[in-house]
Design a protein around this motif. Structure first.
Motif, PDB file in Angstrom:
ATOM      1  N   ALA A   1      -7.617  15.750  -6.612  1.00 48.72           N
ATOM      2  CA  ALA A   1      -6.506  16.242  -5.805  1.00 48.72           C
ATOM      3  C   ALA A   1      -5.534  15.114  -5.478  1.00 48.72           C
ATOM      4  CB  ALA A   1      -7.038  16.867  -4.517  1.00 48.72           C
ATOM      5  N   VAL A   2      -4.402  15.469  -4.896  1.00 44.13           N
ATOM      6  CA  VAL A   2      -3.360  14.494  -4.554  1.00 44.13           C
ATOM      7  C   VAL A   2      -3.895  13.423  -3.611  1.00 44.13           C
ATOM      8  CG1 VAL A   2      -1.120  14.207  -3.416  1.00 44.13           C
ATOM      9  CG2 VAL A   2      -1.503  16.161  -4.932  1.00 44.13           C
ATOM     10  N   GLY A   3      -4.759  13.819  -2.689  1.00 43.50           N
ATOM     11  CA  GLY A   3      -5.272  12.866  -1.706  1.00 43.50           C
ATOM     12  C   GLY A   3      -6.453  12.045  -2.178  1.00 43.50           C
ATOM     13  N   ASP A   4      -6.912  12.279  -3.406  1.00 42.56           N
ATOM     14  CA  ASP A   4      -8.094  11.574  -3.909  1.00 42.56           C
ATOM     15  C   ASP A   4      -7.727  10.223  -4.513  1.00 42.56           C
ATOM     16  OD1 ASP A   4      -9.788  13.641  -3.153  1.00 42.56           O
ATOM     17  OD2 ASP A   4      -9.613  14.666  -5.081  1.00 42.56           O
ATOM     18  N   ILE A   5      -6.925   9.460  -3.800  1.00 44.98           N
ATOM     19  CA  ILE A   5      -6.469   8.151  -4.258  1.00 44.98           C
ATOM     20  C   ILE A   5      -6.795   7.130  -3.179  1.00 44.98           C
ATOM     21  CG2 ILE A   5      -4.487   6.769  -5.028  1.00 44.98           C
ATOM     22  CD1 ILE A   5      -5.041   9.130  -6.874  1.00 44.98           C
ATOM     23  N   GLU A   6      -7.377   6.024  -3.588  1.00 46.02           N
ATOM     24  CA  GLU A   6      -7.673   4.931  -2.660  1.00 46.02           C
ATOM     25  C   GLU A   6      -7.108   3.635  -3.245  1.00 46.02           C
ATOM     26  OE1 GLU A   6     -11.477   2.451  -0.805  1.00 46.02           O
ATOM     27  OE2 GLU A   6     -11.824   4.318  -1.914  1.00 46.02           O
ATOM     28  N   PHE A   7      -6.184   3.026  -2.524  1.00 47.75           N
ATOM     29  CA  PHE A   7      -5.617   1.767  -2.989  1.00 47.75           C
ATOM     30  C   PHE A   7      -6.570   0.631  -2.637  1.00 47.75           C
ATOM     31  CE2 PHE A   7      -1.978   4.567  -2.563  1.00 47.75           C
ATOM     32  CZ  PHE A   7      -1.334   4.354  -3.782  1.00 47.75           C
ATOM     33  N   VAL A   8      -6.882  -0.200  -3.641  1.00 43.17           N
ATOM     34  CA  VAL A   8      -7.868  -1.264  -3.428  1.00 43.17           C
ATOM     35  C   VAL A   8      -7.296  -2.656  -3.683  1.00 43.17           C
ATOM     36  CG1 VAL A   8      -9.822   0.240  -3.938  1.00 43.17           C
ATOM     37  CG2 VAL A   8      -8.738  -1.043  -5.811  1.00 43.17           C
ATOM     38  N   ALA A   9      -6.110  -2.746  -4.287  1.00 45.55           N
ATOM     39  CA  ALA A   9      -5.486  -4.045  -4.536  1.00 45.55           C
ATOM     40  C   ALA A   9      -3.998  -3.845  -4.780  1.00 45.55           C
ATOM     41  CB  ALA A   9      -6.122  -4.743  -5.746  1.00 45.55           C
ATOM     42  N   ALA A  10      -3.222  -4.865  -4.454  1.00 46.08           N
ATOM     43  CA  ALA A  10      -1.768  -4.823  -4.673  1.00 46.08           C
ATOM     44  C   ALA A  10      -1.292  -6.228  -4.994  1.00 46.08           C
ATOM     45  CB  ALA A  10      -1.050  -4.274  -3.445  1.00 46.08           C
ATOM     46  N   PHE A  11      -0.329  -6.310  -5.913  1.00 44.34           N
ATOM     47  CA  PHE A  11       0.209  -7.590  -6.354  1.00 44.34           C
ATOM     48  C   PHE A  11       1.726  -7.583  -6.231  1.00 44.34           C
ATOM     49  CE2 PHE A  11      -3.659  -6.663  -8.649  1.00 44.34           C
ATOM     50  CZ  PHE A  11      -4.391  -7.839  -8.560  1.00 44.34           C
ATOM     51  N   ALA A  12       2.288  -8.681  -5.738  1.00 43.30           N
ATOM     52  CA  ALA A  12       3.731  -8.815  -5.609  1.00 43.30           C
ATOM     53  C   ALA A  12       4.088 -10.294  -5.702  1.00 43.30           C
ATOM     54  CB  ALA A  12       4.226  -8.222  -4.292  1.00 43.30           C
ATOM     55  N   THR A  13       5.354 -10.575  -5.959  1.00 38.07           N
ATOM     56  CA  THR A  13       5.805 -11.973  -6.046  1.00 38.07           C
ATOM     57  C   THR A  13       6.685 -12.365  -4.869  1.00 38.07           C
ATOM     58  OG1 THR A  13       7.668 -11.278  -7.438  1.00 38.07           O
ATOM     59  CG2 THR A  13       5.664 -12.031  -8.569  1.00 38.07           C
ATOM     60  N   SER A  14       7.092 -11.416  -4.044  1.00 43.12           N
ATOM     61  CA  SER A  14       7.924 -11.719  -2.885  1.00 43.12           C
ATOM     62  C   SER A  14       7.097 -12.442  -1.819  1.00 43.12           C
ATOM     63  CB  SER A  14       8.509 -10.433  -2.292  1.00 43.12           C
ATOM     64  OG  SER A  14       9.134 -10.696  -1.053  1.00 43.12           O
ATOM     65  N   PRO A  15       7.489 -13.666  -1.424  1.00 39.67           N
ATOM     66  CA  PRO A  15       6.717 -14.402  -0.419  1.00 39.67           C
ATOM     67  C   PRO A  15       6.564 -13.646   0.890  1.00 39.67           C
ATOM     68  CG  PRO A  15       8.345 -15.836  -1.463  1.00 39.67           C
ATOM     69  CD  PRO A  15       8.647 -14.444  -1.907  1.00 39.67           C
ATOM     70  N   GLU A  16       7.568 -12.822   1.243  1.00 42.07           N
ATOM     71  CA  GLU A  16       7.519 -12.077   2.495  1.00 42.07           C
ATOM     72  C   GLU A  16       6.433 -11.000   2.471  1.00 42.07           C
ATOM     73  OE1 GLU A  16      11.181 -14.165   1.969  1.00 42.07           O
ATOM     74  OE2 GLU A  16      10.278 -12.591   0.719  1.00 42.07           O
TER      75      GLU A  16
ATOM     76  N   PRO B   1     -12.948   9.291  -4.911  1.00 40.51           N
ATOM     77  CA  PRO B   1     -11.532   8.908  -4.952  1.00 40.51           C
ATOM     78  C   PRO B   1     -11.270   7.907  -6.081  1.00 40.51           C
ATOM     79  CG  PRO B   1     -12.385   8.779  -2.715  1.00 40.51           C
ATOM     80  CD  PRO B   1     -13.569   8.985  -3.613  1.00 40.51           C
ATOM     81  N   VAL B   2     -10.079   7.988  -6.644  1.00 46.41           N
ATOM     82  CA  VAL B   2      -9.675   7.056  -7.693  1.00 46.41           C
ATOM     83  C   VAL B   2      -9.282   5.737  -7.037  1.00 46.41           C
ATOM     84  CG1 VAL B   2      -8.104   6.628  -9.605  1.00 46.41           C
ATOM     85  CG2 VAL B   2      -8.799   8.974  -9.070  1.00 46.41           C
ATOM     86  N   LYS B   3      -9.895   4.662  -7.452  1.00 51.06           N
ATOM     87  CA  LYS B   3      -9.589   3.344  -6.899  1.00 51.06           C
ATOM     88  C   LYS B   3      -8.455   2.724  -7.708  1.00 51.06           C
ATOM     89  CE  LYS B   3     -14.237   2.669  -5.046  1.00 51.06           C
ATOM     90  NZ  LYS B   3     -13.803   2.897  -3.653  1.00 51.06           N
ATOM     91  N   VAL B   4      -7.316   2.530  -7.030  1.00 51.25           N
ATOM     92  CA  VAL B   4      -6.076   2.143  -7.697  1.00 51.25           C
ATOM     93  C   VAL B   4      -5.604   0.771  -7.233  1.00 51.25           C
ATOM     94  CG1 VAL B   4      -3.642   2.749  -8.066  1.00 51.25           C
ATOM     95  CG2 VAL B   4      -5.386   4.552  -7.953  1.00 51.25           C
ATOM     96  N   ALA B   5      -5.231  -0.069  -8.193  1.00 52.95           N
ATOM     97  CA  ALA B   5      -4.527  -1.314  -7.920  1.00 52.95           C
ATOM     98  C   ALA B   5      -3.091  -1.139  -8.396  1.00 52.95           C
ATOM     99  CB  ALA B   5      -5.190  -2.481  -8.651  1.00 52.95           C
ATOM    100  N   VAL B   6      -2.151  -1.741  -7.699  1.00 52.05           N
ATOM    101  CA  VAL B   6      -0.743  -1.563  -8.047  1.00 52.05           C
ATOM    102  C   VAL B   6      -0.057  -2.908  -8.171  1.00 52.05           C
ATOM    103  CG1 VAL B   6      -0.058  -1.280  -5.619  1.00 52.05           C
ATOM    104  CG2 VAL B   6       1.395  -0.359  -7.435  1.00 52.05           C
TER     105      VAL B   6
END
Length: 314
Positions: A44-59, A4-9
């Motif tokens: 394939a479409v399902g070969d995605i694994e999210f490993v990190a996410a960044f945001a600035t919203s405190p919530e 799976p592709v390891k994706v950060a967003v």
């Protein structure tokens, strides 16, 4: 077996919500509705694994990615599928160009960084690109801010053997794609364009941000069109009651044989985040394939999915 592709967003808004939920829906029922490429270089479409996410919203900071995508002001609807916890807590994102080393460290294990934050913050986009380059991660810029069009940034990624995709994704069936097709149809049929305009209205936070920070967005939209010198772009309109819907109006005035008048008006209504996710799923797999095969710089395969690829105006 394909890994799976390891994706950060970067950005836990509507576009990320549409992407995360759409992948879960595909895994749930195998649906390929709205999928242009079931596989990209074996991924394939399902070969995605999210490993990190960044945001600035405190919530959103500290929440699991699958919880944060439903928090206001996000308004993309819930899809009819199970969404197991991702075990990916949302990390505090960058608010200025400092903190690059912190982000680079957090990208350990990722292959692709999808920059899906609002447009109009070029210094932040460059900072994340710097973090990706430092971490040895492919970078996708979905915004109108010039990153892939910056020769210095591109040179750094090429020298490091890392893919850099951008700028500004062309939505799966959005205003730019439809407008481009109609204008090219005129050319193919021998008609002469007199004038044209485009009006875009939407209710997402991205629209609100673009109304306040239009910056490079107008030029990027013009980059996607032939005969752009004859096209007018009305200022983007933010209408909260539209929620995740976008409404666009296109007008084309042309002349046919004998200088006779041809006039065309089109109204387009789409779910804007869905259109973005339908392209991002391909960009991620293209970036991962290029990375795994040691191809740095901008993959030619990605050009048609972007409004402003390298070489277009800033």
């Amino acid at each position: 077996m394909i890994k799976p592709v390891k994706v950060a967003v970067v950005g836990v808004g509507n576009n990320t919500s549409a992407l995360v939920q759409g992948i879960a829906l595909h895994r749930h029922n195998g649906s390929l509705v709205g999928v242009r490429r079931p596989t990209v270089d074996g991924l394939a479409v399902g070969d995605i694994e999210f490993v990190a996410a960044f945001a600035t919203s405190p919530e959103k900071i500290g929440r699991d990615l699958t919880e944060a995508i439903f928090l206001p002001p996000n308004n993309f609807p819930r899809l009819d599928c199970d969404l197991p916890e991702a075990d990916v807590p949302v990390t505090e994102g960058l608010v200025d160009a400092t903190g690059v080393d912190r982000v680079a460290a957090a990208l350990a294990g990722a292959e692709v960084l999808l920059y899906s934050a609002p447009s109009g913050r070029p210094e932040i986009a460059r900072a994340y690109a710097e973090a990706a380059c430092s971490a040895g991660v492919a970078f996708i810029n979905t915004t109108a801010d010039p990153i892939a069009r910056d020769p210095q940034v591109m040179s750094r990624f090429e020298a490091a053997g890392l893919p850099l995709l951008g700028d500004d994704l062309a939505s799966q069936f959005g205003t730019s794609v439809v407008h481009n097709a109609l204008l090219r149809l005129l050319q193919e049929r021998g008609l002469t364009l007199v004038s044209s305009y485009q009006v875009n209205l939407g209710g997402t936070e991205d629209f609100r941000n673009l109304v306040e920070n239009p910056n490079t967005k107008k030029q990027s939209k013009l980059n996607a069109l032939p005969d752009a010198d004859k096209v007018e772009m009305a200022p983007l309109g933010y209408l909260p009651h539209l929620r995740s819907q976008k409404v666009a109006h296109l007008n084309i005035e042309a002349q046919g044989w004998g200088e006779t008048v041809v006039s065309l008006d089109v109204k387009l209504k789409v779910n804007d985040p869905s259109g973005a996710a339908g392209v991002n799923i391909d960009l991620i797999r293209i970036a991962a394939s290029a990375l795994r095969n040691g191809h740095g710089g901008h993959p030619a395969q990605a050009t048609s999915l972007l409004k402003s690829p390298p070489g277009t105006a800033v």
